[in-house]
Motif scaffolding. Structure first.
Motif, PDB file in Angstrom:
ATOM      1  N   ARG A  37     -24.698 -78.180  89.115  1.00 19.69           N
ATOM      2  CA  ARG A  37     -24.046 -76.897  88.862  1.00 19.69           C
ATOM      3  C   ARG A  37     -23.107 -76.441  89.971  1.00 19.69           C
ATOM      4  N   ILE A  38     -23.204 -77.077  91.136  1.00 22.18           N
ATOM      5  CA  ILE A  38     -22.525 -76.513  92.299  1.00 22.18           C
ATOM      6  C   ILE A  38     -21.010 -76.645  92.241  1.00 22.18           C
ATOM      7  N   ASP A  39     -20.475 -77.730  91.667  1.00 22.93           N
ATOM      8  CA  ASP A  39     -19.034 -77.953  91.768  1.00 22.93           C
ATOM      9  C   ASP A  39     -18.221 -76.975  90.923  1.00 22.93           C
ATOM     10  N   LYS A  40     -18.857 -76.381  89.895  1.00 29.74           N
ATOM     11  CA  LYS A  40     -18.129 -75.418  89.046  1.00 29.74           C
ATOM     12  C   LYS A  40     -18.413 -73.967  89.450  1.00 29.74           C
ATOM     13  N   SER A  41     -19.156 -73.775  90.523  1.00 34.01           N
ATOM     14  CA  SER A  41     -19.547 -72.412  90.924  1.00 34.01           C
ATOM     15  C   SER A  41     -18.408 -71.711  91.670  1.00 34.01           C
ATOM     16  N   HIS A  42     -18.595 -70.377  91.839  1.00 33.64           N
ATOM     17  CA  HIS A  42     -17.556 -69.547  92.461  1.00 33.64           C
ATOM     18  C   HIS A  42     -18.048 -68.961  93.779  1.00 33.64           C
ATOM     19  N   ILE A  43     -17.064 -68.513  94.571  1.00 30.98           N
ATOM     20  CA  ILE A  43     -17.403 -67.758  95.773  1.00 30.98           C
ATOM     21  C   ILE A  43     -18.007 -66.417  95.326  1.00 30.98           C
ATOM     22  N   LYS A  44     -19.097 -66.055  95.936  1.00 27.41           N
ATOM     23  CA  LYS A  44     -19.845 -64.876  95.499  1.00 27.41           C
ATOM     24  C   LYS A  44     -18.938 -63.634  95.503  1.00 27.41           C
ATOM     25  N   GLY A  45     -18.950 -62.908  94.373  1.00 23.24           N
ATOM     26  CA  GLY A  45     -18.174 -61.681  94.262  1.00 23.24           C
ATOM     27  C   GLY A  45     -16.731 -61.916  93.887  1.00 23.24           C
ATOM     28  N   THR A  46     -16.327 -63.150  93.606  1.00 26.19           N
ATOM     29  CA  THR A  46     -14.938 -63.445  93.226  1.00 26.19           C
ATOM     30  C   THR A  46     -14.950 -64.361  92.012  1.00 26.19           C
TER      31      THR A  46
END
Length: 790
Positions: A698-707
């Motif tokens: 799941r990590i490669d499609k995740s976002h910077i927190k709050g953005t």
């Protein structure tokens, strides 16, 4: 006939008959009256030619003494045996021969003038050393055994190369020293014994032209064509490079010598009984006369029942001595077709012999001739001397090939890496060597307390790029079809054409507005099942329409009958990126394994991802230290930088412009991995360890927190971690690589959005320095880092 002359020799050769004359002198004094008178007459006839006793240096002068020499040597060359013996006067090793028997003269006449009368595989070096050994044995009384089989290769009238074994008689030779000779000591003998290859040493001890070889020898030839050809065949089969390259002319010449058939040809056909097929051989340049121009055929389509049974089941030869007669005899059965198949290849007689190993048929050797009767059931028996060697070599060839196949499968298709192979081998041996285990289940392979490393270089927005390339191709094809249908409609006012124009325009609008998941399949099906069949109908309406339709089809990819330009470029670009980056990673892995053995696997998807596992259970014979984990992490970070640089060099040449992003996942808790027998691959073991797999997926499609920004970005490496000590460790690595000018000076840090079941992840992100000149030739180790920081 060309006579070979050696470059140098320790001898001055004097062709002399003095020993024969000395025997005649003894007979003239003490022999019976009849023999005495005969000897005196011969001596009287030679009295005017003292050179016959003293020695003739120029062999060309021998012709004028031809009749006299025959008389002198009549006891050694009996007239009654002249038509049977293959014999001549010779100077050993010199290829100087004369006074031939009638049979030898006939052999040379048949051979003609265009061949070399030289000893096979006899070099200047070997000649010189053998001449020196002749001196040591004859003059000094040593017993150096320098004998080896020597052969003349002489073609017959049909061009078949025949092989003759050479036997020398040196009873009439005398060896004498000249003033410039060197006396040979015991120390010289010991030195020479160990230095056959040192020609300069032999020439030093036996200078050129320092000894006299006076007299003559007798050479007798023995026709050993069959034995020599079989020996040559064995030698050829023992050389893998000769066999693999399939030197057909060389092999055929050997068989022609054995069978004495100048137009004999050889072929080979593989037999796969499991599939009931005949196949072309895997090695090159060997024909299959059974298959002719086909690569595979069903066994039942070649022979009739009895013939097939003879080869496949009974493992016996199948012989046709006269193909034309055989064809007539089989006019009423299926074998007639096979006979005609042979006649079409100008095969008038043939032998098909099975190659059998451990009672298993592996192939058929084919001997064929364009003349009837040349090959038959009688000379087929000669194959019994040859087939064992052929069978062993071909069986070895296929075994070696199977080993290569297994190696490729293990490298490319399975997860059994060299670092863990010992564990699988250990379990397999246990199963084989302990009888009680043979029927029991195999133990699962588990490695505990190991540390994982994960990294990936992903093609950024590959799904979007793939959809875009598909849209470009579909729009282009619809535009081509609209132009074509409008042209046809101007000439043929058919409502159905107008209907298709309307449907194509709607499809074009929908694609440009919103590309759906099934759009490609729907449009492709519509074009191939409705549009193309209609176009094929209109091709025959008139020539102009035919030309326009033909031009349209020329623009399509012949494999899918669709416009496939953008999609093809996308696929090629993705393949180039994956292949090149995977090669870089694989090559670097060879270096990394030298630090400490560890498990390695990589996958090609839309990019290249890899898993590394290191720990004491992977290599129990090596002492493990956390230092090796640190070293591997530093290595991984450097290799990711290098892969990014390799991509940077590739980018301008890609047929479709794609960007990549890089990511490393840090996980400091030890886990266990288990080999899944059903899936034939390693996977994490246990519920707790599954957290690592969840993060990976799941990590490669995740976002910077709050953005809404992805944690990965073009031109940068993202390092995801969860613990403070991991951040500290990687900041040291980054500082070191900044010093080496591999990464930029600015380090970003941010929190990663919460994933399902996973929270608290953080990340560092650092830009790559794209400068190929700055890339190091070697990968820096953890020791290098410590030295730099201290």
């Amino acid at each position: 006939m060309n006579i070979e002359h050696f470059e140098s020799s320790p001898f001055e050769v004097k062709i002399s008959f003095h020993k024969v004359m000395e025997q005649l002198e003894e007979i003239a004094v003490s022999g019976s009256k009849h023999k005495s008178d005969y000897a005196k007459a011969l001596l009287d006839s030679t009295a005017a030619y003292p050179e016959l006793r003293e020695g003739i240096k120029d062999p060309n002068q021998l012709n004028k003494y031809e009749d006299l020499i025959k008389d002198l040597l009549s006891d050694l060359f009996p007239t009654a045996l002249s038509k049977n013996e293959i014999k001549a006067v010779a100077i050993p090793f010199y290829n100087i021969t004369f006074n031939y028997t009638k049979r030898l003269q006939s052999i040379l006449d048949e051979a003609g003038t265009d061949f070399d009368m030289s000893i096979r595989d006899f070099s200047d070096h070997e000649f010189y050393v053998m001449a020196c050994c002749l001196i040591l044995n004859n003059y000094y009384g040593y017993h150096f055994d320098f004998s080896r089989p020597l052969f003349y290769d002489i073609p017959d009238a049909s061009g078949i190369m025949k092989h003759y074994r050479i036997l020398y008689n040196a009873d009439f030779i005398e060896i004498l020293p000249k003033d410039n000779h060197n006396e040979i000591t015991e120390d010289d003998i010991k030195l020479l014994m160990d230095n056959f290859d040192n020609l300069e040493l032999w020439k030093e001890k036996f200078p050129e032209d320092s000894w006299v070889l006076k007299g003559f020898g007798i050479v007798s030839l023995f026709d050993s064509t069959t034995e020599s050809a079989i020996s040559n065949l064995k030698t050829s089969l023992l050389k893998p490079e000769d066999f693999d390259e399939g030197d057909k002319s060389k092999q055929e010449n050997i068989f022609r010598s054995i069978y004495k058939i100048p137009d004999l040809r050889i072929g080979f056909t593989e037999v796969h009984l499991e599939e009931n097929t005949f196949n072309l051989p895997l090695f090159d340049k060997i024909d299959s006369y059974i298959l002719k121009d086909r690569s595979e055929i069903n066994c039942n389509d070649v022979f009739c029942g009895q013939s097939l049974k003879k080869i496949i089941e009974d493992h016996k030869y199948f012989v046709i001595s006269d193909t034309e007669n055989y064809c007539k005899a089989c006019s009423e059965n299926p074998d007639n077709e096979f006979a005609q198949h042979l006649l079409d290849q100008d095969i008038k007689s043939c032998i098909l012999a099975p190659l059998v190993k451990n009672n298993k048929l592996i192939g058929i050797i084919e001997l064929v001739s364009s003349r009837a009767g040349e090959l038959n059931s009688i000379n087929a028996k000669k194959l019994s001397y040859i087939l064992p060697f052929l069978t062993d070599r071909i069986e070895t060839y296929y075994s070696e090939m199977q080993n290569q196949i297994d190696a490729i499968i293990q490298k490319e298709y399975t997860a059994i890496h060299n670092s863990v192979y010992w564990k699988f081998r250990e379990e397999a041996l246990r199963h084989i060597n302990e009888p009680e285990n043979k029927n029991s289940a195999y133990k699962e392979i588990v490695f505990k307390e190991i540390y994982p490393l994960y990294g990936q270089i992903d093609v950024k927005g590959s799904s979007t790029a793939r959809n875009q390339s598909t849209e470009e191709d579909l729009v282009k094809q619809i535009e081509k079809l609209l132009s074509l249908f409008r042209y046809i409609f101007n000439l043929e006012k058919l409502p159905l054409i107008e209907q298709h124009i309307y449907e194509l325009e709607n499809m074009e609008t929908k694609i440009k507005t919103e590309m759906q998941a099934d759009s490609e399949a729907v449009i492709q099906n519509y074009i191939q099942t409705e549009i193309h069949p209609m176009l094929e109908h209109f091709e025959s309406v008139n020539e102009d329409i035919h030309n326009h339709i033909d031009n349209y089809f020329r623009t399509l990819d012949h494999r899918v009958d669709m416009v496939y330009h953008s999609r093809k470029n996308f696929d090629e670009a993705l393949s180039i990126i994956n292949k090149h980056l995977a090669e870089v990673l694989d090559q670097k892995q060879v270096e990394a394994q030298k630090f400490y053995p560890h498990y390695y696997e990589r996958f090609k998807t839309d990019g290249v991802e890899h898993n590394l596992y290191i720990g004491a259970s992977i290599a129990p014979k090596n002492q493990y230290s956390p230092l090796y984990l640190n070293n591997l992490r530093l290595w991984q970070l450097q290799v990711m930088c290098e892969m990014e640089n390799e991509y940077y060099k590739l980018y301008p040449a890609l047929p479709y412009q794609l960007d990549v992003t890089s990511l490393i996942l840090v996980f400091s808790s030890p886990i266990s991995i288990r080999f899944r027998m059903d899936e034939k691959r390693f996977d994490v073991d246990g519920t707790y360890n599954a957290r690592y797999e969840v993060v990976k997926k799941r990590i490669d499609k995740s976002h910077i927190k709050g953005t809404d920004k992805r944690i990965t970005e073009k031109g940068k490496i993202t390092i995801v971690y969860s613990q403070k000590q991991e951040e500290t460790e990687y900041r040291r690595y980054i500082q070191f690589l900044q010093h080496k000018n591999l990464v930029d000076s600015v380090v970003e840090q941010f929190d990663v959005e919460d994933l399902q079941g996973v929270t608290g992840l953080k990340a560092l992100r650092i830009a790559i320095v794209y400068n190929t000149e700055s890339m190091p030739e070697k990968t820096y180790s953890y020791d290098d880092l410590l030295r730099e920081l201290s």
